[in-house]
Design a protein around this motif. Structure first.
Motif, PDB file in Angstrom:
ATOM      1  N   ALA A  13      18.170  36.766   9.567  1.00  0.00           N
ATOM      2  CA  ALA A  13      19.217  37.743   9.890  1.00  0.00           C
ATOM      3  C   ALA A  13      20.500  37.044  10.330  1.00  0.00           C
ATOM      4  CB  ALA A  13      18.737  38.707  10.972  1.00  0.00           C
ATOM      5  N   ALA A  14      20.373  35.974  11.101  1.00  0.00           N
ATOM      6  CA  ALA A  14      21.554  35.227  11.544  1.00  0.00           C
ATOM      7  C   ALA A  14      22.248  34.549  10.360  1.00  0.00           C
ATOM      8  CB  ALA A  14      21.165  34.186  12.589  1.00  0.00           C
ATOM      9  N   PHE A  15      21.464  33.992   9.445  1.00  0.00           N
ATOM     10  CA  PHE A  15      22.047  33.372   8.255  1.00  0.00           C
ATOM     11  C   PHE A  15      22.784  34.422   7.432  1.00  0.00           C
ATOM     12  CE2 PHE A  15      21.584  32.257   3.703  1.00  0.00           C
ATOM     13  CZ  PHE A  15      22.445  31.181   3.677  1.00  0.00           C
ATOM     14  N   ASN A  16      22.151  35.563   7.225  1.00  0.00           N
ATOM     15  CA  ASN A  16      22.777  36.624   6.451  1.00  0.00           C
ATOM     16  C   ASN A  16      24.080  37.086   7.108  1.00  0.00           C
ATOM     17  OD1 ASN A  16      22.593  38.457   4.130  1.00  0.00           O
ATOM     18  ND2 ASN A  16      22.440  40.038   5.689  1.00  0.00           N
ATOM     19  N   ALA A  17      24.073  37.230   8.420  1.00  0.00           N
ATOM     20  CA  ALA A  17      25.271  37.672   9.134  1.00  0.00           C
ATOM     21  C   ALA A  17      26.401  36.648   9.056  1.00  0.00           C
ATOM     22  CB  ALA A  17      24.929  37.959  10.594  1.00  0.00           C
ATOM     23  N   ALA A  18      26.059  35.380   8.892  1.00  0.00           N
ATOM     24  CA  ALA A  18      27.078  34.327   8.809  1.00  0.00           C
ATOM     25  C   ALA A  18      27.760  34.273   7.445  1.00  0.00           C
ATOM     26  CB  ALA A  18      26.443  32.975   9.114  1.00  0.00           C
ATOM     27  N   LEU A  19      27.167  34.878   6.452  1.00  0.00           N
ATOM     28  CA  LEU A  19      27.751  34.864   5.109  1.00  0.00           C
ATOM     29  C   LEU A  19      28.934  35.818   5.047  1.00  0.00           C
ATOM     30  CD1 LEU A  19      24.451  34.981   3.045  1.00  0.00           C
ATOM     31  CD2 LEU A  19      25.936  32.991   3.389  1.00  0.00           C
ATOM     32  N   PRO A  20      30.006  35.403   4.391  1.00  0.00           N
ATOM     33  CA  PRO A  20      31.186  36.284   4.298  1.00  0.00           C
ATOM     34  C   PRO A  20      30.958  37.425   3.306  1.00  0.00           C
ATOM     35  CG  PRO A  20      31.560  34.278   3.056  1.00  0.00           C
ATOM     36  CD  PRO A  20      30.235  34.112   3.737  1.00  0.00           C
ATOM     37  N   GLN A  21      31.638  38.522   3.603  1.00  0.00           N
ATOM     38  CA  GLN A  21      31.677  39.613   2.637  1.00  0.00           C
ATOM     39  C   GLN A  21      32.727  39.254   1.598  1.00  0.00           C
ATOM     40  OE1 GLN A  21      29.664  41.848   2.148  1.00  0.00           O
ATOM     41  NE2 GLN A  21      28.919  42.758   4.025  1.00  0.00           N
ATOM     42  N   PRO A  22      32.630  39.624   0.379  1.00  0.00           N
ATOM     43  CA  PRO A  22      31.664  40.553  -0.179  1.00  0.00           C
ATOM     44  C   PRO A  22      30.360  39.890  -0.635  1.00  0.00           C
ATOM     45  CG  PRO A  22      33.292  40.068  -1.832  1.00  0.00           C
ATOM     46  CD  PRO A  22      33.699  39.327  -0.573  1.00  0.00           C
ATOM     47  N   ALA A  27      25.168  39.681  -2.965  1.00  0.00           N
ATOM     48  CA  ALA A  27      24.173  38.690  -3.379  1.00  0.00           C
ATOM     49  C   ALA A  27      22.759  39.201  -3.144  1.00  0.00           C
ATOM     50  CB  ALA A  27      24.377  37.388  -2.610  1.00  0.00           C
ATOM     51  N   THR A  28      21.884  38.803  -4.014  1.00  0.00           N
ATOM     52  CA  THR A  28      20.472  39.144  -3.859  1.00  0.00           C
ATOM     53  C   THR A  28      19.833  38.183  -2.855  1.00  0.00           C
ATOM     54  OG1 THR A  28      19.714  37.624  -5.575  1.00  0.00           O
ATOM     55  CG2 THR A  28      20.366  39.854  -6.288  1.00  0.00           C
ATOM     56  N   PRO A  29      18.673  38.538  -2.324  1.00  0.00           N
ATOM     57  CA  PRO A  29      17.972  37.597  -1.443  1.00  0.00           C
ATOM     58  C   PRO A  29      17.697  36.252  -2.130  1.00  0.00           C
ATOM     59  CG  PRO A  29      17.034  39.774  -1.162  1.00  0.00           C
ATOM     60  CD  PRO A  29      18.000  39.864  -2.318  1.00  0.00           C
ATOM     61  N   ALA A  30      17.386  36.277  -3.413  1.00  0.00           N
ATOM     62  CA  ALA A  30      17.146  35.028  -4.141  1.00  0.00           C
ATOM     63  C   ALA A  30      18.416  34.171  -4.207  1.00  0.00           C
ATOM     64  CB  ALA A  30      16.626  35.329  -5.548  1.00  0.00           C
ATOM     65  N   GLN A  31      19.573  34.790  -4.429  1.00  0.00           N
ATOM     66  CA  GLN A  31      20.833  34.050  -4.479  1.00  0.00           C
ATOM     67  C   GLN A  31      21.163  33.435  -3.124  1.00  0.00           C
ATOM     68  OE1 GLN A  31      23.063  37.381  -6.024  1.00  0.00           O
ATOM     69  NE2 GLN A  31      23.363  36.335  -7.993  1.00  0.00           N
ATOM     70  N   LYS A  32      20.893  34.170  -2.056  1.00  0.00           N
ATOM     71  CA  LYS A  32      21.147  33.645  -0.712  1.00  0.00           C
ATOM     72  C   LYS A  32      20.215  32.480  -0.409  1.00  0.00           C
ATOM     73  CE  LYS A  32      22.707  38.164   0.819  1.00  0.00           C
ATOM     74  NZ  LYS A  32      22.430  39.328   1.652  1.00  0.00           N
ATOM     75  N   THR A  33      18.984  32.560  -0.858  1.00  0.00           N
ATOM     76  CA  THR A  33      18.036  31.460  -0.673  1.00  0.00           C
ATOM     77  C   THR A  33      18.487  30.222  -1.430  1.00  0.00           C
ATOM     78  OG1 THR A  33      16.209  33.012  -0.369  1.00  0.00           O
ATOM     79  CG2 THR A  33      15.633  30.770  -0.986  1.00  0.00           C
ATOM     80  N   LEU A  34      18.930  30.408  -2.665  1.00  0.00           N
ATOM     81  CA  LEU A  34      19.422  29.278  -3.450  1.00  0.00           C
ATOM     82  C   LEU A  34      20.641  28.635  -2.799  1.00  0.00           C
ATOM     83  CD1 LEU A  34      18.984  30.612  -7.088  1.00  0.00           C
ATOM     84  CD2 LEU A  34      17.781  28.697  -6.026  1.00  0.00           C
ATOM     85  N   LEU A  35      21.536  29.441  -2.271  1.00  0.00           N
ATOM     86  CA  LEU A  35      22.706  28.910  -1.583  1.00  0.00           C
ATOM     87  C   LEU A  35      22.291  28.057  -0.393  1.00  0.00           C
ATOM     88  CD1 LEU A  35      25.753  28.738  -1.029  1.00  0.00           C
ATOM     89  CD2 LEU A  35      25.503  30.859   0.299  1.00  0.00           C
ATOM     90  N   PHE A  36      21.374  28.561   0.415  1.00  0.00           N
ATOM     91  CA  PHE A  36      20.888  27.824   1.579  1.00  0.00           C
ATOM     92  C   PHE A  36      20.285  26.487   1.150  1.00  0.00           C
ATOM     93  CE2 PHE A  36      17.799  26.556   4.703  1.00  0.00           C
ATOM     94  CZ  PHE A  36      18.414  26.817   5.914  1.00  0.00           C
TER      95      PHE A  36
END
Length: 52
Positions: A13-22, A27-36
């Protein structure tokens, strides 16, 4: 592996909140995982880019 898996669960949740909009909303959860993973691997020299 269990400790890392638990850390991800506890901090996603903290990682997701740190990502900028839009990106955060689009982004999908898979895209966020790949970015990380990409950032972690670049940071530790496991992936190289042209600018390196």
């Amino acid at each position: 592996m269990d400790a890392t898996d638990s850390w991800i669960d506890g901090n996603s949740a903290a990682f997701n909140a740190a990502l900028p909009q839009p990106f955060r909303g689009a982004a999908t959860p898979a895209q966020k995982t790949l970015l990380f993973c990409y950032v972690a691997m670049r940071r530790h020299g496991l992936l190289k880019a042209e600018e390196d």
